[in-house]
Design a protein around this motif. Structure first.
Motif, PDB file in Angstrom:
ATOM      1  N   PRO A  60       0.871  -1.260   0.107  1.00 17.83           N
ATOM      2  CA  PRO A  60       0.223  -0.121   0.019  1.00 17.83           C
ATOM      3  C   PRO A  60       0.882   1.083   0.030  1.00 17.83           C
ATOM      4  O   PRO A  60       0.447   2.233  -0.709  1.00 17.83           O
ATOM      5  CB  PRO A  60      -0.722  -0.182   1.262  1.00 17.83           C
ATOM      6  N   GLN A  61       1.937   1.380   0.732  1.00 19.39           N
ATOM      7  CA  GLN A  61       2.861   2.472   0.692  1.00 19.39           C
ATOM      8  C   GLN A  61       3.436   2.542  -0.787  1.00 19.39           C
ATOM      9  O   GLN A  61       3.484   4.022  -1.032  1.00 19.39           O
ATOM     10  CB  GLN A  61       3.969   2.247   1.694  1.00 19.39           C
ATOM     11  N   LEU A  62       3.791   1.674  -1.377  1.00 16.17           N
ATOM     12  CA  LEU A  62       4.134   1.784  -2.736  1.00 16.17           C
ATOM     13  C   LEU A  62       3.087   2.585  -3.612  1.00 16.17           C
ATOM     14  O   LEU A  62       3.483   3.413  -4.367  1.00 16.17           O
ATOM     15  CB  LEU A  62       4.796   0.534  -3.243  1.00 16.17           C
ATOM     16  N   LYS A  63       2.130   2.039  -3.511  1.00 14.99           N
ATOM     17  CA  LYS A  63       0.839   2.513  -4.470  1.00 14.99           C
ATOM     18  C   LYS A  63       0.580   4.052  -4.075  1.00 14.99           C
ATOM     19  O   LYS A  63       0.494   4.748  -5.157  1.00 14.99           O
ATOM     20  CB  LYS A  63      -0.383   1.698  -4.416  1.00 14.99           C
ATOM     21  N   VAL A  64       0.633   4.186  -2.678  1.00 14.71           N
ATOM     22  CA  VAL A  64       0.263   5.760  -2.448  1.00 14.71           C
ATOM     23  C   VAL A  64       1.594   6.530  -2.924  1.00 14.71           C
ATOM     24  O   VAL A  64       1.170   7.774  -3.750  1.00 14.71           O
ATOM     25  CB  VAL A  64       0.203   5.853  -0.868  1.00 14.71           C
ATOM     26  N   HIS A  65       2.850   5.987  -2.892  1.00 18.07           N
ATOM     27  CA  HIS A  65       3.879   7.066  -3.186  1.00 18.07           C
ATOM     28  C   HIS A  65       3.908   7.035  -4.836  1.00 18.07           C
ATOM     29  O   HIS A  65       4.166   8.078  -5.178  1.00 18.07           O
ATOM     30  CB  HIS A  65       4.951   6.426  -2.703  1.00 18.07           C
ATOM     31  N   ALA A  66       3.594   5.639  -5.440  1.00 11.58           N
ATOM     32  CA  ALA A  66       3.676   5.843  -6.781  1.00 11.58           C
ATOM     33  C   ALA A  66       2.464   6.572  -7.423  1.00 11.58           C
ATOM     34  O   ALA A  66       2.942   7.617  -8.272  1.00 11.58           O
ATOM     35  CB  ALA A  66       3.779   4.437  -7.241  1.00 11.58           C
ATOM     36  N   MET A  67       1.523   6.611  -6.828  1.00  8.74           N
ATOM     37  CA  MET A  67       0.410   7.500  -7.483  1.00  8.74           C
ATOM     38  C   MET A  67       0.536   8.995  -7.127  1.00  8.74           C
ATOM     39  O   MET A  67       0.442   9.859  -8.048  1.00  8.74           O
ATOM     40  CB  MET A  67      -0.869   7.130  -6.700  1.00  8.74           C
ATOM     41  N   LYS A  68       1.214   9.436  -6.277  1.00  2.00           N
ATOM     42  CA  LYS A  68       1.782  10.826  -6.013  1.00  2.00           C
ATOM     43  C   LYS A  68       2.596  11.226  -6.997  1.00  2.00           C
ATOM     44  O   LYS A  68       2.323  12.559  -7.406  1.00  2.00           O
ATOM     45  CB  LYS A  68       2.374  11.069  -4.463  1.00  2.00           C
ATOM     46  N   ILE A  69       3.511  10.587  -7.454  1.00  2.00           N
ATOM     47  CA  ILE A  69       4.593  10.918  -8.187  1.00  2.00           C
ATOM     48  C   ILE A  69       3.971  10.864  -9.715  1.00  2.00           C
ATOM     49  O   ILE A  69       4.233  11.856 -10.305  1.00  2.00           O
ATOM     50  CB  ILE A  69       5.907   9.957  -8.260  1.00  2.00           C
ATOM     51  N   PHE A  70       3.263  10.169  -9.961  1.00  2.00           N
ATOM     52  CA  PHE A  70       2.649   9.875 -11.255  1.00  2.00           C
ATOM     53  C   PHE A  70       1.746  10.939 -11.403  1.00  2.00           C
ATOM     54  O   PHE A  70       1.715  11.740 -12.417  1.00  2.00           O
ATOM     55  CB  PHE A  70       2.073   8.502 -11.373  1.00  2.00           C
ATOM     56  N   LYS A  71       0.743  11.162 -10.507  1.00  2.00           N
ATOM     57  CA  LYS A  71      -0.217  12.287 -10.534  1.00  2.00           C
ATOM     58  C   LYS A  71       0.630  13.818 -10.699  1.00  2.00           C
ATOM     59  O   LYS A  71       0.005  14.495 -11.542  1.00  2.00           O
ATOM     60  CB  LYS A  71      -1.123  12.289  -9.334  1.00  2.00           C
ATOM     61  N   MET A  72       1.196  13.992  -9.750  1.00  2.00           N
ATOM     62  CA  MET A  72       1.857  15.324  -9.693  1.00  2.00           C
ATOM     63  C   MET A  72       2.563  15.492 -11.009  1.00  2.00           C
ATOM     64  O   MET A  72       2.510  16.641 -11.573  1.00  2.00           O
ATOM     65  CB  MET A  72       3.032  15.199  -8.762  1.00  2.00           C
ATOM     66  N   THR A  73       3.405  14.605 -11.684  1.00  2.00           N
ATOM     67  CA  THR A  73       3.974  14.692 -12.841  1.00  2.00           C
ATOM     68  C   THR A  73       2.944  14.949 -13.889  1.00  2.00           C
ATOM     69  O   THR A  73       3.121  16.155 -14.889  1.00  2.00           O
ATOM     70  CB  THR A  73       4.922  13.547 -13.281  1.00  2.00           C
ATOM     71  N   CYS A  74       1.753  14.415 -14.058  1.00  2.00           N
ATOM     72  CA  CYS A  74       0.990  14.610 -14.981  1.00  2.00           C
ATOM     73  C   CYS A  74       0.029  15.791 -14.969  1.00  2.00           C
ATOM     74  O   CYS A  74      -0.171  16.659 -15.725  1.00  2.00           O
ATOM     75  CB  CYS A  74      -0.178  13.480 -15.326  1.00  2.00           C
ATOM     76  N   GLU A  75      -0.240  16.065 -13.912  1.00  2.00           N
ATOM     77  CA  GLU A  75      -0.986  17.477 -13.524  1.00  2.00           C
ATOM     78  C   GLU A  75      -0.115  18.650 -13.588  1.00  2.00           C
ATOM     79  O   GLU A  75      -0.562  19.692 -14.147  1.00  2.00           O
ATOM     80  CB  GLU A  75      -1.538  17.525 -11.960  1.00  2.00           C
ATOM     81  N   SER A  76       1.087  18.639 -13.335  1.00  2.00           N
ATOM     82  CA  SER A  76       1.805  19.714 -13.102  1.00  2.00           C
ATOM     83  C   SER A  76       2.217  19.952 -14.732  1.00  2.00           C
ATOM     84  O   SER A  76       2.437  21.156 -15.254  1.00  2.00           O
ATOM     85  CB  SER A  76       3.184  19.703 -12.627  1.00  2.00           C
ATOM     86  N   ALA A  77       2.299  19.105 -15.793  1.00  2.00           N
ATOM     87  CA  ALA A  77       2.369  19.025 -16.914  1.00  2.00           C
ATOM     88  C   ALA A  77       1.383  19.832 -17.629  1.00  2.00           C
ATOM     89  O   ALA A  77       1.309  20.849 -18.682  1.00  2.00           O
ATOM     90  CB  ALA A  77       2.469  17.629 -17.717  1.00  2.00           C
ATOM     91  N   VAL A  78      -0.114  19.511 -17.362  1.00  2.00           N
ATOM     92  CA  VAL A  78      -1.449  20.089 -17.633  1.00  2.00           C
ATOM     93  C   VAL A  78      -1.296  21.684 -17.307  1.00  2.00           C
ATOM     94  O   VAL A  78      -1.948  22.477 -18.426  1.00  2.00           O
ATOM     95  CB  VAL A  78      -2.359  19.368 -17.106  1.00  2.00           C
ATOM     96  N   GLN A  79      -0.646  21.960 -16.242  1.00  2.81           N
ATOM     97  CA  GLN A  79      -0.469  23.469 -15.864  1.00  2.81           C
ATOM     98  C   GLN A  79       0.360  24.404 -16.568  1.00  2.81           C
ATOM     99  O   GLN A  79       0.358  25.595 -16.484  1.00  2.81           O
ATOM    100  CB  GLN A  79      -0.089  23.757 -14.622  1.00  2.81           C
ATOM    101  N   LEU A  80       1.300  23.684 -17.308  1.00  4.06           N
ATOM    102  CA  LEU A  80       2.430  24.419 -17.838  1.00  4.06           C
ATOM    103  C   LEU A  80       2.062  25.637 -18.850  1.00  4.06           C
ATOM    104  O   LEU A  80       2.353  26.837 -18.801  1.00  4.06           O
ATOM    105  CB  LEU A  80       3.225  23.699 -19.064  1.00  4.06           C
TER     106      LEU A  80
END
Length: 161
Positions: A60-80
């Motif tokens: 569960p820790q890996l899933k939470v951490h991985a999801m944060k990284i993946f989501k942050m990367t994708c969402e920050s890309a959308v904001q550019l």
């Protein structure tokens, strides 16, 4: 300094991000697993992976951490394009800079994460993946990585002062 991110690049990132959102938990694990395939030593940076020889897909820790990284990367890309700069929701770039310095992250490790991101996107998007989309995501990721590295440099400068 304003970020150059074309309307077409923004559209490609947004379109693919919308397609992937329903599968974020699975894609997050694929993303993180790919990081560890590229750089197995990276697992030492994560307390929940240090004592295992396997990638714990159901951790569960890996899933939470991985999801944060993946989501942050994708969402920050959308904001550019919208903001003209990297925007990170839910945390600040200064926090990310300090956290990455504390963990001992070095510049080449950002390239590992980029490669894992691009491989994950390619796997998920299949025939929708092309050179133009790869360039859009690469550009978006590079801006995020540059912003985090700049914060890391500031953190180190304050620490050394």
């Amino acid at each position: 300094m304003a970020v150059t991110f074309t309307e077409k690049q923004e559209a490609l990132v947004k379109e693919s991000w919308e397609l992937m959102k329903p599968k974020i938990p699975e894609l997050s694990v694929l993303f993180f697993t790919t990081i560890l395939e590229i750089a197995p030593q990276a697992k030492l940076m994560f307390s929940f992976l240090k004592d295992t020889d396997e990638v714990p897909h159901n951790n569960p820790q890996l899933k939470v951490h991985a999801m944060k990284i993946f989501k942050m990367t994708c969402e920050s890309a959308v904001q550019l394009r919208e903001k003209g700069e990297v925007v990170v929701a839910g945390s600040t770039l200064s926090y990310l800079g300090a956290f990455h310095v504390k963990k001992g992250v070095i510049d080449p490790q950002f390239e590992v994460v980029k490669e894992a991101l691009l491989r994950t996107l390619e796997t998920e998007l299949g025939d929708k993946w092309n050179e133009e989309m790869k360039c859009a995501w690469s550009e978006a990721y590079d801006h995020l990585a540059t912003a985090i590295k700049a914060e890391m440099k500031e953190v180190r400068a304050k620490t050394d002062a």
